[in-house]
Design an enzyme around this catalytic site. Sequence first.
Site, mmCIF file in Angstrom:
data_model
loop_
_atom_site.group_PDB
_atom_site.id
_atom_site.type_symbol
_atom_site.label_atom_id
_atom_site.label_comp_id
_atom_site.label_asym_id
_atom_site.label_seq_id
_atom_site.Cartn_x
_atom_site.Cartn_y
_atom_site.Cartn_z
ATOM 1 N N PRO A 89 3.961 -10.730 5.116
ATOM 2 C CA PRO A 89 5.037 -9.732 4.979
ATOM 3 C C PRO A 89 6.403 -10.386 4.725
ATOM 4 O O PRO A 89 7.306 -9.742 4.208
ATOM 5 C CB PRO A 89 5.045 -8.996 6.321
ATOM 6 C CG PRO A 89 3.768 -9.351 6.999
ATOM 7 C CD PRO A 89 3.315 -10.665 6.438
ATOM 8 N N GLU A 116 -0.536 -11.627 14.786
ATOM 9 C CA GLU A 116 0.911 -11.625 14.503
ATOM 10 C C GLU A 116 1.273 -12.547 13.341
ATOM 11 O O GLU A 116 2.387 -12.509 12.833
ATOM 12 C CB GLU A 116 1.708 -12.002 15.751
ATOM 13 C CG GLU A 116 1.702 -10.929 16.840
ATOM 14 C CD GLU A 116 2.092 -9.543 16.315
ATOM 15 O OE1 GLU A 116 3.199 -9.395 15.794
ATOM 16 O OE2 GLU A 116 1.252 -8.628 16.421
ATOM 17 N N ARG A 154 -7.523 -9.293 -14.284
ATOM 18 C CA ARG A 154 -7.498 -8.453 -15.482
ATOM 19 C C ARG A 154 -6.624 -9.020 -16.592
ATOM 20 O O ARG A 154 -6.647 -8.522 -17.708
ATOM 21 C CB ARG A 154 -7.168 -7.003 -15.153
ATOM 22 C CG ARG A 154 -6.040 -6.800 -14.155
ATOM 23 C CD ARG A 154 -5.844 -5.366 -13.771
ATOM 24 N NE ARG A 154 -5.550 -4.564 -14.930
ATOM 25 C CZ ARG A 154 -6.367 -3.658 -15.463
ATOM 26 N NH1 ARG A 154 -7.509 -3.390 -14.906
ATOM 27 N NH2 ARG A 154 -6.021 -2.996 -16.542
ATOM 28 N N ASP A 169 -3.001 -3.175 -23.656
ATOM 29 C CA ASP A 169 -2.028 -3.550 -24.660
ATOM 30 C C ASP A 169 -0.873 -2.576 -24.786
ATOM 31 O O ASP A 169 0.283 -2.956 -24.686
ATOM 32 C CB ASP A 169 -2.720 -3.609 -26.019
ATOM 33 C CG ASP A 169 -2.758 -5.036 -26.518
ATOM 34 O OD1 ASP A 169 -3.231 -5.246 -27.622
ATOM 35 O OD2 ASP A 169 -2.267 -5.912 -25.779
HETATM 36 C C1 9D3 Z 1 3.185 -5.083 13.825
HETATM 37 C C2 9D3 Z 1 3.278 -6.527 13.579
HETATM 38 N N1 9D3 Z 1 4.581 -6.892 13.022
HETATM 39 C C3 9D3 Z 1 5.508 -7.155 14.112
HETATM 40 C C4 9D3 Z 1 6.903 -6.844 13.727
HETATM 41 C C5 9D3 Z 1 4.508 -8.049 12.147
HETATM 42 C C6 9D3 Z 1 3.333 -8.089 11.241
HETATM 43 C C7 9D3 Z 1 2.378 -9.089 11.394
HETATM 44 C C8 9D3 Z 1 1.273 -9.137 10.557
HETATM 45 C C9 9D3 Z 1 3.156 -7.158 10.234
HETATM 46 C C10 9D3 Z 1 2.035 -7.206 9.394
HETATM 47 C C11 9D3 Z 1 1.098 -8.185 9.560
HETATM 48 C C12 9D3 Z 1 -0.091 -8.252 8.670
HETATM 49 N N2 9D3 Z 1 0.267 -8.150 7.253
HETATM 50 C C13 9D3 Z 1 -0.038 -9.097 6.366
HETATM 51 O O1 9D3 Z 1 -0.685 -10.059 6.689
HETATM 52 C C14 9D3 Z 1 0.455 -8.963 5.009
HETATM 53 C C15 9D3 Z 1 1.213 -7.915 4.364
HETATM 54 C C16 9D3 Z 1 1.728 -6.672 4.835
HETATM 55 O O2 9D3 Z 1 1.565 -6.244 5.986
HETATM 56 N N3 9D3 Z 1 2.449 -5.903 3.949
HETATM 57 C C17 9D3 Z 1 2.658 -6.272 2.657
HETATM 58 N N4 9D3 Z 1 2.210 -7.425 2.177
HETATM 59 C C18 9D3 Z 1 1.496 -8.226 3.036
HETATM 60 S S1 9D3 Z 1 0.860 -9.721 2.618
HETATM 61 C C19 9D3 Z 1 0.218 -9.974 4.101
#
Ligand code: 9D3
Length: 249
Positions: A89, A116, A154, A169
């Site tokens: 994230p 986490e 793709r 395309d």
């Molecule tokens: C509720 C947990 N959060 C605490 C503030 C942090 C958090 C940790 C792990 C939020 C999401 C995740 C898991 N998400 C991913 O591993 C992830 C992700 C996403 O949640 N949204 C957009 N792209 C991605 S890429 C990996």
Amino acid sequence: MRFIVISIFPEMFSALSEFGISARAVNNEKVQLTIINPREFATNRYQSIDDRPFGGGPGMVMMYDPLQKAIMDAKKRLNKLAKVVYLSPQGKPLTQARVKELACEDALILLCGRYEGIDERLIERHVDEEISIGDYVLSGGELPAMVLMDSIMRLLPDVLNDQESAVEDSFYNGLLDCPHYTRPAQHSEAGDVPAVLLSGDHRKIQQWRQQQKIKRTFMRRKDLIECLCLSDEDKQYLAQIAHEEQNKT
Ligand code: 9D3
């Protein structure tokens, strides 16, 4: 292209290897997909890959060693320097422009986090790039890794068939797509198909479609309008739409 995914949920990736265009790419060996489960590299008697966060707080953090060993195993199998991408994230939001660039790599190692997240020292030492798929909360990196692979596959040569690539395309020019219709031309509940599409006038049809794309992009995604390269005719139509919109309010 070769993908090696590091994930504690290897079975999730059957979504890619069993269905649709991605499955065909894997079967035709245009894409090689390997999943490594870091649990195989866990050392304690419970085979743990996660532990409690230093400093306290909720949840668990994925440990350095099993992930480091999984990455080393991936690099050994590739016999070369492949980029390590951590789906996170905190990563840079994925765009079609970045997808195009990544499609030129010959291998990628995709690291999926759960809980986490992962020990920061692993990111500092072994991750080349962090990618997010957008600002919403998921439960882990597996779905984002599949999104990334699908978008890359793709674009690979000979992955799409002639029909699929013809569609491709005419589209990716930064505009949203126009509406599509199929038989029946008249429907008692849904109504009629726009008459221009039944006219047989291909110039007219092409113009209508282009104008629909511009109108939709303007109405739904003003943020995309700035990035467009439009012809003079398109610009004129956009100005007309914008003017009509202004006179409504
Ligand atoms: C509720 C947990 N959060 C605490 C503030 C942090 C958090 C940790 C792990 C939020 C999401 C995740 C898991 N998400 C991913 O591993 C992830 C992700 C996403 O949640 N949204 C957009 N792209 C991605 S890429 C990996």
